[in-house]
Write an enzyme that holds these catalytic residues in place. Structure first.
Site: not given
Ligand code: PGA
Length: 264
Positions: A72, A141, A143, A148
């Site tokens: 992403d 959440d 994702h 999302e």
């Molecule tokens: P993080 O993000 O590694 O900063 O916890 C993971 C994500 O949002 O997929």
């Protein structure tokens, strides 16, 4: 689905990096075709990338015949912004390994036609032969990439609107100001990830425990997109002890027994 559990994030990350290196080496021993990998950003993969860099420097693996696609990128964040995923990947991985620049793919969040950029990305992944392995994290959440809640489980690379919660979580990278966090991102779809031959997900810390439990023990649902891994034939979730804190005792016991039995 397999769940690998280690006491700490560091131990889990070393396991994941060595596993990826092993997979790259196994393919290189069989064929000249490139190893195609999906890569993630965020706090989670940093230690894994550190260990991969160490392995490359020690001559235990090479990225010369690896093609990567990042999962992403924020929309309309300047590419040289310190929090762009372009900046992140170069800082934490690409500047320290031997992957040729032309093999590195990251979505262009400033492309004049974002829809076209997403469609072209899918075509490039297909032209490379599809993913051998997709490395990802998980959001609080549930994702996977920026898919999302309510994302289609059949989704492909597209522009996504981030939830307010995700923007609040990511505001720690933007002076703790949610208004500085882009509202949209381009993200590979759920089906782009599950199209990989193998998916490896990293989850560390207590903040991921609820999402891990929902993904592993809950129903398959677009509300928690990582749960789609229950349908994948080769999915591994690598967790530290804190990230499995909300799993049932018997689930944890079983996953540890599977790993022990396979090591025999
Ligand atoms: P993080 O993000 O590694 O900063 O916890 C993971 C994500 O949002 O997929």
């Amino acid at each position: 689905m397999k769940v690998i559990i280690r006491d700490t994030m560091e131990e889990s990350s070393v396991w994941a990096a060595r596993y990826i290196a092993k997979k790259i080496n196994e393919k290189a021993a069989k064929t000249n075709e490139p190893f195609v990998i999906g890569l993630c950003t965020g706090s989670t993969p940093i230690e894994t990338y550190k260990e991969l860099i160490r392995l490359v420097k020690a001559g235990e693996v090479s990225f010369k015949n690896v093609i990567s696609f990042n999962m992403d990128e924020y929309v309309h964040l300047p590419v040289n912004h310190p929090e762009s995923y372009h900046s992140f990947m170069h800082k934490y991985l690409f500047d320290h390994i031997d992957e040729p620049a032309e093999n590195i793919h990251i979505l262009d969040g400033n492309a004049p036609d974002l829809k076209k950029e997403c469609e072209e990305y899918e075509k490039k992944i297909a032209a490379a032969g599809g993913f051998d392995l997709f490395l990802g994290g998980i959001g609080e959440d549930g994702h996977i990439a920026f898919n999302e809640p309510f994302s289609s489980l059949n989704s492909r690379t597209r522009v996504m609107t981030l939830t307010y919660d995700t923007r609040v979580v990511n505001s720690r990278f933007f002076d703790n100001d949610v208004n500085k966090v882009p509202k949209q991102a381009m993200s590979v779809g759920v089906a782009t990830v599950t199209g990989a031959k193998e998916v490896v997900i990293l989850a560390f810390g207590p903040k991921k425990a609820k999402a891990i439990a929902a993904s592993i023990e809950g129903p398959v649902s677009g509300y928690c997109t990582l749960s789609v891994l229950q349908l994948h034939p080769a999915a591994t979730i690598v967790c530290d002890d804190l990230a499995v804190g909300e799993l049932k005792y018997n689930s944890v016991k079983y996953f540890k027994a599977v790993e022990a039995a396979e090591a025999e």
